[in-house]
Design an enzyme around this catalytic site. Structure first.
Site, mmCIF file in Angstrom:
data_model
loop_
_atom_site.group_PDB
_atom_site.id
_atom_site.type_symbol
_atom_site.label_atom_id
_atom_site.label_comp_id
_atom_site.label_asym_id
_atom_site.label_seq_id
_atom_site.Cartn_x
_atom_site.Cartn_y
_atom_site.Cartn_z
ATOM 1 N N GLU A 1 -6.962 -1.482 2.463
ATOM 2 C CA GLU A 1 -6.934 -2.055 1.110
ATOM 3 C C GLU A 1 -6.125 -3.428 1.299
ATOM 4 O O GLU A 1 -5.000 -3.598 1.701
ATOM 5 C CB GLU A 1 -5.993 -0.915 0.593
ATOM 6 N N LYS B 1 13.053 5.151 -9.627
ATOM 7 C CA LYS B 1 13.309 4.152 -8.711
ATOM 8 C C LYS B 1 12.218 2.831 -9.079
ATOM 9 O O LYS B 1 10.993 3.174 -8.278
ATOM 10 C CB LYS B 1 13.390 4.485 -7.496
ATOM 11 N N GLU C 1 0.148 9.108 -4.761
ATOM 12 C CA GLU C 1 -1.056 8.410 -5.336
ATOM 13 C C GLU C 1 -0.979 6.904 -4.496
ATOM 14 O O GLU C 1 -0.038 6.114 -4.515
ATOM 15 C CB GLU C 1 -0.879 7.833 -6.857
ATOM 16 N N GLU D 1 1.688 4.042 3.868
ATOM 17 C CA GLU D 1 2.760 4.118 5.115
ATOM 18 C C GLU D 1 3.864 4.717 4.237
ATOM 19 O O GLU D 1 4.402 5.471 4.955
ATOM 20 C CB GLU D 1 3.194 2.644 5.268
ATOM 21 N N GLY E 1 4.341 6.415 1.309
ATOM 22 C CA GLY E 1 3.629 7.601 1.097
ATOM 23 C C GLY E 1 3.968 8.868 1.876
ATOM 24 O O GLY E 1 4.494 9.888 1.639
HETATM 25 P P1 NAI Z 1 5.299 0.085 -1.283
HETATM 26 O O1 NAI Z 1 4.525 1.263 -0.956
HETATM 27 O O2 NAI Z 1 6.157 -0.495 0.024
HETATM 28 O O3 NAI Z 1 6.134 0.038 -2.394
HETATM 29 C C1 NAI Z 1 6.010 1.042 -3.571
HETATM 30 C C2 NAI Z 1 7.346 1.735 -3.997
HETATM 31 O O4 NAI Z 1 7.994 2.261 -2.917
HETATM 32 C C3 NAI Z 1 8.504 0.516 -4.508
HETATM 33 O O5 NAI Z 1 9.150 1.125 -5.350
HETATM 34 C C4 NAI Z 1 9.074 0.504 -2.940
HETATM 35 O O6 NAI Z 1 10.394 0.097 -3.481
HETATM 36 C C5 NAI Z 1 9.011 1.796 -2.780
HETATM 37 N N1 NAI Z 1 9.519 2.008 -1.049
HETATM 38 C C6 NAI Z 1 9.268 1.190 -0.268
HETATM 39 N N2 NAI Z 1 9.826 1.827 0.769
HETATM 40 C C7 NAI Z 1 10.257 2.775 0.704
HETATM 41 C C8 NAI Z 1 10.851 3.818 1.493
HETATM 42 N N3 NAI Z 1 11.162 3.710 2.744
HETATM 43 N N4 NAI Z 1 11.173 5.137 0.980
HETATM 44 C C9 NAI Z 1 11.231 5.185 -0.372
HETATM 45 N N5 NAI Z 1 10.549 4.477 -0.918
HETATM 46 C C10 NAI Z 1 9.947 3.136 -0.560
HETATM 47 O O7 NAI Z 1 4.120 -1.091 -1.266
HETATM 48 P P2 NAI Z 1 4.393 -2.487 -1.107
HETATM 49 O O8 NAI Z 1 4.843 -2.873 0.145
HETATM 50 O O9 NAI Z 1 5.058 -3.318 -2.121
HETATM 51 O O10 NAI Z 1 2.878 -2.974 -1.122
HETATM 52 C C11 NAI Z 1 1.910 -2.879 0.031
HETATM 53 C C12 NAI Z 1 0.607 -2.300 -0.235
HETATM 54 O O11 NAI Z 1 0.700 -0.867 -0.621
HETATM 55 C C13 NAI Z 1 -0.036 -3.180 -1.244
HETATM 56 O O12 NAI Z 1 -0.856 -4.141 -0.768
HETATM 57 C C14 NAI Z 1 -1.156 -2.327 -1.689
HETATM 58 O O13 NAI Z 1 -2.177 -2.192 -0.623
HETATM 59 C C15 NAI Z 1 -0.382 -0.722 -1.446
HETATM 60 N N6 NAI Z 1 0.202 -0.408 -2.996
HETATM 61 C C16 NAI Z 1 -0.680 0.483 -3.577
HETATM 62 C C17 NAI Z 1 -0.083 0.935 -4.815
HETATM 63 C C18 NAI Z 1 -1.033 1.829 -5.452
HETATM 64 O O14 NAI Z 1 -0.971 1.759 -6.962
HETATM 65 N N7 NAI Z 1 -1.285 2.811 -5.199
HETATM 66 C C19 NAI Z 1 0.907 0.268 -5.522
HETATM 67 C C20 NAI Z 1 1.498 -0.903 -4.704
HETATM 68 C C21 NAI Z 1 1.106 -1.079 -3.463
#
Ligand code: NAI
Ligand code: MG
Length: 492
Positions: free
Chosen positions: A394, A188, A263, A244, A246
């Site tokens: 972060e 996904k 991660e 959150e 994760g």
């Molecule tokens: P996110 O954690 O919401 O998105 C990451 C992935 O998770 C995307 O594919 C999203 O569609 C998916 N996702 C979102 N909600 C989900 C759910 N309920 N169940 C399963 N999958 C879900 O991150 P977001 O909102 O795009 O970014 C917010 C913050 O997260 C960023 O500002 C950063 O601090 C952190 N982040 C960290 C990353 C890393 O490399 N570890 C990458 C992206 C964001």
């Protein structure tokens, strides 16, 4: 300015771009779509089919069928390696298209996409293909009266939820070990950046990856992502993104009692001792925090500077940060692109505001850049108390937070104020001292006189809030995707 390649125009025009399930490009069952934008202009690039629970179910079904019947899991690792090397060749052959797509969808400078993101995908495919050929699937131990060995085989269907900061690189780092071990996968991608992953599906088709071995379902996190995390047909799941989400993925995995690899970002520190080459260190740290517009989980965002060189260092780094050329990703002069979305820009600007409201000093104001269309944020430097929100959370933008120290113990204590534990660096010309400090840090990774260096062969993962379940890019990672089983036969 690099001209958009005709293959890309054609690819984007065939909208809505479809899901890739069971070796075919298919529309979403419910027929929903979403837009993906170019963050450098704010313009829509294409419409993409929005997968939901029914599509995830179809993808997991296709992956299970491929695991059971395609021969992928049971073929010798060297036969799988041939296919994965062919896929890596396709990635290299189409590197110009993939790099442009990554630049357009994420906003990153084309040179970085071409020099780092895309080669990282083919490198990961080759690394794990070769490693799997060498993997010992039967490991005996010597016991009196028993033939006893560990047997390792693929798990089954593995789910992957990928974020938007390094779509292709993280795709490679995540799925390459799973595929090389003989698993089948459902991916996904992030709703902000689905394009390069969908293009990669065409390459998988061309390379002869059997139907159903790799399935891709773009869609929103709360629908497609949540459905994948909760699917009872998965044997394992890996998630890269925010803590959150994760946590939610880990809870869903726990309900199905399957292993989970997380991660979850970081709040990396750089400890800078007073014996460094100041201009050189300033340059490297300015590069680190502006790489990918600061949207890098492991980058150095807290700079802990020896008090004796603090003001000299700040002057040097300010000059470097001001010199970073912001611009459109396809412009070869660009050193830093926009952040990925309007949502991410508001998040970064919100942190800059909250940090200053809590008493942080803006050493370099940075912030919104209204001279450019798109979601640009100028590099910023804040300084102040370790309790400040910008020192703790972060931000995921081109923002570093500066603090002072005088003894190594003080510096180590400051690093450990963060609950994250992904990656830090220690900067000093005294290598013995640097190594000692590096080893004392509670985190998955410590660099010495560098930041963001990835060495294949070492397990790269996180501690504490940065995640668990194993890292990436090492022999241990391949093992994560092989289920151990003990086989025992008594003999006389
Ligand atoms: P996110 O954690 O919401 O998105 C990451 C992935 O998770 C995307 O594919 C999203 O569609 C998916 N996702 C979102 N909600 C989900 C759910 N309920 N169940 C399963 N999958 C879900 O991150 P977001 O909102 O795009 O970014 C917010 C913050 O997260 C960023 O500002 C950063 O601090 C952190 N982040 C960290 C990353 C890393 O490399 N570890 C990458 C992206 C964001
Ligand atoms: Mg989110």
């Amino acid at each position: 300015m690099a001209a958009v390649l005709p293959q890309i125009k054609k690819f984007l025009a065939d909208e809505p771009l479809r899901l890739y399930i069971g070796g075919k490009f298919v529309p979403a069952v419910a027929g929903g779509t979403f837009e993906t934008r170019d963050p450098g202009t704010g313009q829509v690039l294409s419409r993409v089919a929005a997968g939901e629970a029914a599509d995830i179910d179809a993808a997991v079904g296709a992956a299970q069928k491929a695991f059971d019947k395609s021969g992928w899991a049971s073929m010798p690792a060297n036969d799988r390696a041939v296919v994965l090397h062919r896929l890596a060749d396709k990635v290299d052959e189409h590197a110009d298209v993939l790099s442009q797509l990554e630049s357009l969808d994420v906003g990153k400078p084309l040179g970085q996409a071409a020099g780092f993101d895309v080669p990282s995908l083919s490198q990961a495919l080759r690394y794990f293909a070769d490693l799997a050929v060498q993997a010992r699937l039967r490991e005996p131990i010597a016991l009196r009266g028993l033939e006893a060995y560990t047997y390792r085989s693929a798990y089954g269907v593995c789910g992957f939820i990928i974020p938007w900061n390094f779509p292709l690189l993280l795709l490679g780092w995540n799925i390459a070990p799973a595929l090389a071990a003989g698993n089948t996968v459902v991916v996904k991608p992030a709703e902000d950046t689905p394009l390069s992953t969908l293009y990669f599906c065409h390459l998988a088709q061309m390379a002869g990856v059997p139907a159903g071995v790799m399935n891709v379902v773009p869609g929103f996190g709360s629908t497609a992502g949540a459905a994948l995390a909760a699917h009872s047909g998965l044997a394992r799941i890996a998630f890269t993104g925010s803590p959150e989400v994760g946590r939610m993925v880990a809870v869903a995995a726990a309900k199905n009692l399957i292993p989970c690899k997380l991660e979850l970002g970081g709040k990396g520190a750089a400890i800078v001792f007073d014996d460094v080459d100041i201009p050189q260190t300033a340059e490297k740290l300015a590069q680190a925090v502006t790489l990918n517009s600061g949207q890098v989980c492991c980058t150095a965002t807290r700079w802990i500077i020896h008090q004796r060189i603090y003001s000299q260092f700040v002057d040097a780094v300010k000059t470097k940060m001001l010199a970073v050329r912001l611009g459109y990703g396809l412009d070869p002069a660009t050193e830093m692109g926009p952040v990925v979305s309007e949502k991410q820009r508001s998040r970064v600007l919100g942190y800059l505001e909250k940090g200053q409201a809590q008493g942080a000093t803006a050493v370099l104001q940075g912030g919104a850049d209204s001279s450019l269309p798109g979601y640009f944020v100028k590099p910023a430097l804040l300084a102040g108390s370790p309790e400040n929100i910008c020192a703790r959370e972060e931000i995921f933008g081109p923002v570093a937070y500066l603090m002072k120290f005088s003894t190594p113990e003080e510096a180590i204590d400051l690093v450990h104020r963060s609950r994250y534990g992904l990656a830090n660096s220690v900067w000093s010309s005294d290598v013995t001292r640097a190594r000692k400090v590096a080893e004392s840090l509670v985190a998955g990774n410590s660099w010495i006189n560098a930041h963001n260096v990835f060495a294949y062969g070492l397990p790269y993962g996180g501690a504490n809030l940065s995640g668990f379940g194993g890292g990436v890019n090492s022999p241990e990672t391949l093992r994560d995707y092989l289920r151990p089983q003990s086989i025992v036969r008594p003999y006389d």
